[in-house]
Design an enzyme around this catalytic site. Structure first.
Site, PDB file in Angstrom:
ATOM      1  N   PRO A  86      44.228  27.262  37.432  1.00 46.41           N
ATOM      2  CA  PRO A  86      44.669  27.592  38.088  1.00 46.41           C
ATOM      3  C   PRO A  86      46.496  27.885  38.241  1.00 46.41           C
ATOM      4  O   PRO A  86      46.972  27.788  39.953  1.00 46.41           O
ATOM      5  CB  PRO A  86      43.733  26.668  39.476  1.00 46.41           C
ATOM      6  CG  PRO A  86      42.887  25.536  38.506  1.00 46.41           C
ATOM      7  CD  PRO A  86      43.070  25.897  36.988  1.00 46.41           C
ATOM      8  N   GLU A 113      38.316  17.715  35.212  1.00 45.80           N
ATOM      9  CA  GLU A 113      39.693  17.604  36.173  1.00 45.80           C
ATOM     10  C   GLU A 113      40.943  18.358  35.133  1.00 45.80           C
ATOM     11  O   GLU A 113      42.170  18.471  35.446  1.00 45.80           O
ATOM     12  CB  GLU A 113      40.245  15.334  35.623  1.00 45.80           C
ATOM     13  CG  GLU A 113      39.222  14.642  36.462  1.00 45.80           C
ATOM     14  CD  GLU A 113      39.134  16.170  38.455  1.00 45.80           C
ATOM     15  OE1 GLU A 113      40.070  15.464  38.516  1.00 45.80           O
ATOM     16  OE2 GLU A 113      37.920  16.401  38.123  1.00 45.80           O
ATOM     17  N   ARG A 150      35.730  47.370  31.967  1.00 42.89           N
ATOM     18  CA  ARG A 150      35.776  48.177  32.708  1.00 42.89           C
ATOM     19  C   ARG A 150      36.834  50.030  32.356  1.00 42.89           C
ATOM     20  O   ARG A 150      37.152  51.038  32.656  1.00 42.89           O
ATOM     21  CB  ARG A 150      35.511  48.889  34.557  1.00 42.89           C
ATOM     22  CG  ARG A 150      37.180  47.851  35.044  1.00 42.89           C
ATOM     23  CD  ARG A 150      36.424  47.057  36.561  1.00 42.89           C
ATOM     24  NE  ARG A 150      36.095  48.986  37.519  1.00 42.89           N
ATOM     25  CZ  ARG A 150      37.197  49.909  38.126  1.00 42.89           C
ATOM     26  NH1 ARG A 150      38.423  48.617  37.716  1.00 42.89           N
ATOM     27  NH2 ARG A 150      36.591  50.695  38.235  1.00 42.89           N
ATOM     28  N   ASP A 164      40.693  54.009  41.407  1.00 43.01           N
ATOM     29  CA  ASP A 164      40.452  52.573  42.233  1.00 43.01           C
ATOM     30  C   ASP A 164      41.566  52.173  42.942  1.00 43.01           C
ATOM     31  O   ASP A 164      42.951  52.049  43.344  1.00 43.01           O
ATOM     32  CB  ASP A 164      41.265  51.348  40.876  1.00 43.01           C
ATOM     33  CG  ASP A 164      39.672  52.058  39.856  1.00 43.01           C
ATOM     34  OD1 ASP A 164      38.503  51.837  40.136  1.00 43.01           O
ATOM     35  OD2 ASP A 164      40.208  50.973  38.943  1.00 43.01           O
TER      36      ASP A 164
HETATM   37 CL1  6GU Z   1      41.463  29.840  36.011  1.00 42.26          CL
HETATM   38  N1  6GU Z   1      40.740  27.950  36.418  1.00 42.26           N
HETATM   39  C1  6GU Z   1      40.153  27.352  37.849  1.00 42.26           C
HETATM   40  N2  6GU Z   1      39.794  25.962  37.516  1.00 42.26           N
HETATM   41  N3  6GU Z   1      40.291  27.403  39.054  1.00 42.26           N
HETATM   42  C2  6GU Z   1      40.664  28.848  39.526  1.00 42.26           C
HETATM   43  C3  6GU Z   1      41.481  29.687  38.693  1.00 42.26           C
HETATM   44  C4  6GU Z   1      40.902  29.084  37.425  1.00 42.26           C
HETATM   45  N4  6GU Z   1      41.899  30.540  39.153  1.00 42.26           N
HETATM   46  C5  6GU Z   1      41.439  30.538  40.465  1.00 42.26           C
HETATM   47  N5  6GU Z   1      40.878  29.045  40.708  1.00 42.26           N
END
Ligand code: 6GU
Length: 225
Positions: A86, A113, A150, A164
């Site tokens: 994230p 974690e 795709r 798209d």
């Molecule tokens: Cl790549 N991993 C995690 N754990 N949460 C996320 C993510 C990735 N992308 C958005 N939220």
């Protein structure tokens, strides 16, 4: 193209790899997708892949050894190593196009974690699929894989992705199928006219209108990277 995915939950990928367009792309040898259980690379007698973080406070942290060994084993000369987190750069359609031209991707799914900070040194790129937290990188790696596969030549007809959403920074135009009248809601006359120039114009206008209404940021070019 070859895509290697490193995960501690390989079973999550079963449905994804055996369904619809992804399944067909694999059968037609347009992509080779291999799921690798990080546990198989663990040198720990109990196949451990995680441990408590130094300093305390948080839960289990993925250890570097199994992931470093997996990448050493799988990496070739033309490999792009991508870490799913994230904290990564937000994934966009433009990058899906760029990645669809690569020869070999390794996607590393983080979990628990987090992962030991030294794992970051393996990555050419860190990616997030949006501003929310998932329990692990698996779903995110499927999102990346799906959107890239795709776009590989031969997977779907080019025409299907030329229009798209997000191409040319526009959302897609509306489409209709039978019946012409459903519960009083009618298919626009122009689509039944057979007049190709008018249809094209209608679609361009609708795509612009929808984008302006819903995603003005795309028109401003603020969110396209
Ligand atoms: Cl790549 N991993 C995690 N754990 N949460 C996320 C993510 C990735 N992308 C958005 N939220």
């Amino acid at each position: 193209m070859k895509i290697d995915i490193l995960t501690i939950f390989p079973e999550m990928f079963e449905g994804f790899l055996t369904t619809s367009i992804i399944k067909r792309a694999i059968q037609n040898n347009l992509v080779d997708i291999q799921i690798h259980d990080i546990r198989n690379y663990s040198k720990d007698p109990h196949k451990k892949v995680d441990d408590y973080g130094f300093g305390g406070g948080r839960g289990m942290v993925l250890m570097p050894q199994p992931i470093f060994d997996a990448v050493d084993d799988l990496k070739q000369t033309n490999t792009k190593v991508i870490l799913m987190t994230p904290q990564g750069k937000t994934y966009k359609q433009k990058l899906a196009y760029d990645l669809s031209k690569e020869k070999h991707l390794i996607l590393i799914c983080g979990h628990y974690e987090g992962f030991d900070e030294r794992i970051r040194t393996l990555a050419d790129l860190e990616l997030s699929i949006g501003d929310y937290v998932l329990t692990g990188g698996e779903l995110a790696s499927m999102v990346i894989t799906d959107s890239v596969v795709r776009l590989i030549d031969g997977v779907i007809e080019k025409e299907s992705h030329l229009n798209d959403s997000f191409n040319n920074n526009l959302l897609d135009y509306p489409v209709y199928t039978k019946p012409v009248d459903f519960r009083g809601m009618k298919v626009p006359d122009v689509l039944l006219s057979g007049h190709h120039a008018n249809i094209k114009k209608y679609r361009e206008e609708e795509a612009y209108k929808k984008t302006k209404e819903r995603r003005p940021d795309l028109l401003e070019g603020e969110n396209n990277g």
